[in-house]
Design a protein around this motif. Sequence first.
Motif, PDB file in Angstrom:
ATOM      1  N   ASN A   9      21.989  49.119  -4.204  1.00 20.20           N
ATOM      2  CA  ASN A   9      23.343  49.610  -4.428  1.00 20.20           C
ATOM      3  C   ASN A   9      23.864  48.883  -5.651  1.00 20.20           C
ATOM      4  O   ASN A   9      24.020  47.671  -5.637  1.00 20.20           O
ATOM      5  CB  ASN A   9      24.210  49.295  -3.218  1.00 20.20           C
ATOM      6  N   SER A  35      34.499  53.221  -9.319  1.00 14.45           N
ATOM      7  CA  SER A  35      34.015  54.339  -8.512  1.00 14.45           C
ATOM      8  C   SER A  35      33.026  55.190  -9.310  1.00 14.45           C
ATOM      9  O   SER A  35      32.101  55.759  -8.742  1.00 14.45           O
ATOM     10  CB  SER A  35      35.174  55.163  -7.963  1.00 14.45           C
ATOM     11  N   ARG A  73      29.661  53.486  -9.045  1.00 11.52           N
ATOM     12  CA  ARG A  73      29.054  53.727  -7.734  1.00 11.52           C
ATOM     13  C   ARG A  73      28.482  55.139  -7.662  1.00 11.52           C
ATOM     14  O   ARG A  73      27.354  55.353  -7.254  1.00 11.52           O
ATOM     15  CB  ARG A  73      30.083  53.513  -6.637  1.00 11.52           C
ATOM     16  N   GLU A  74      29.281  56.113  -8.118  1.00 12.43           N
ATOM     17  CA  GLU A  74      28.835  57.494  -8.028  1.00 12.43           C
ATOM     18  C   GLU A  74      27.580  57.730  -8.856  1.00 12.43           C
ATOM     19  O   GLU A  74      26.665  58.433  -8.436  1.00 12.43           O
ATOM     20  CB  GLU A  74      29.946  58.438  -8.485  1.00 12.43           C
ATOM     21  N   HIS A  88      24.583  56.542  -6.996  1.00 18.16           N
ATOM     22  CA  HIS A  88      24.274  57.439  -5.887  1.00 18.16           C
ATOM     23  C   HIS A  88      23.577  58.707  -6.374  1.00 18.16           C
ATOM     24  O   HIS A  88      22.639  59.186  -5.749  1.00 18.16           O
ATOM     25  CB  HIS A  88      25.555  57.813  -5.124  1.00 18.16           C
ATOM     26  N   ALA A 140      31.570  56.039   1.235  1.00 21.50           N
ATOM     27  CA  ALA A 140      30.646  56.200   0.111  1.00 21.50           C
ATOM     28  C   ALA A 140      29.260  56.562   0.623  1.00 21.50           C
ATOM     29  O   ALA A 140      28.580  57.403   0.044  1.00 21.50           O
ATOM     30  CB  ALA A 140      30.597  54.913  -0.708  1.00 21.50           C
ATOM     31  N   ARG A 147      29.089  60.186   1.638  1.00 24.80           N
ATOM     32  CA  ARG A 147      29.012  61.031   0.428  1.00 24.80           C
ATOM     33  C   ARG A 147      27.592  61.019  -0.137  1.00 24.80           C
ATOM     34  O   ARG A 147      27.087  62.032  -0.606  1.00 24.80           O
ATOM     35  CB  ARG A 147      29.985  60.530  -0.642  1.00 24.80           C
TER      36      ARG A 147
END
Length: 362
Positions: free
Chosen positions: A203, A246, A249-250, A253, A291, A294
Amino acid sequence: MSLRAQKIQLNPNNKQATLLAQHCGYARVAYNAALSSFKSGLDDGNWKTLYDIKKEFNARKREIFPWCDEMSQNASKNAIHHFSDAVKRWRSGQNRFPKPKNRSGKQSYQADNGTNSVRVERKRVKLPVIGWVRMTEELRWTGDIGRVVVSRKDDKWFVSILVSTDDANTMVQVPLFDDRPAVGVDVGINTLATLSDGTTYENRRPLKVYLRKLRRAGRTLSRKTRFSSNWHKARKRLASIHYRISCIREDSHHKASTSIVRKASAIGIETLNVSGMLKNRKLAKHIADAALSRFLTMIKYKAERRGIPVTEASMFFASSKTCSACGHKKTELNLSERTYHCGECGFTCDRDVNAAINLCPV
Ligand SMILES: [Zn+2]
């Protein structure tokens, strides 16, 4: 045919940004006017239809929104349609009675006037009245353009474009005979994903420098007088750092989920307990859980586009406690135990890999 939505950041000039904000205001005023005329109808025992509400709004719009002639009427028309949908949801028991929208809430308006009424050309979109507005990236799909919604988050503008596109263009071609394995995916907070073959995806944590900035911006904000202009400035600054984090993070992912679906012929995932999450009062935990769900959604839709089956384990399936070799289930498993050791058959394996093997379909 299938529908694809893409949200793209806009890069408007100052004049356009002002017009975008005015259109959001016009949509809000129209929605609230529709709500109050519908409510007054209810009080008088007369059920107003969408047609009545529209007619009433058009008769009064110049009085309640003096600049309405300079605006695109799509904004108010679509807002009244949204209100009518909200009433339908209320009547079917799906939602509560619609509430008025206020200035501090989410700002948005729907700009289109039916299919293909908004043009998109490479990195720009032609919004009614406002004209060509620059976009930060190109639209990924080709096909008929449906709903076009403009929204604002902090000081950033976005357009969300719905395209109905031919499946042949969007399905990712997967070779018919391939030897890719079925994989189980265990998700977590420290290691984002662990696969049954032992691959791990870390992560990506927001860099230390952002955390430092976040703390400083939070402190600055707390020292300002509430609602003063310096307070607003500090609030914007804090929000923009949160936005940056954010995005980081996205991005991680998206990269991990794409990599996972590329290497699998079938995928097994767990079902996160969403209602349990909502009860969770610790904010940091809540955000992390949201998160993760998602992230699982990303794996699901990306797999679907490639025609890869996804198996979701039952919410009560103890993927961590069960031995992936003999099926024995431990009654207790401490979070600190990073290695799974089975007392029944002697199987020893990394804790997350054990869980991922349990989630693996077939
Ligand atoms: Zn065992």
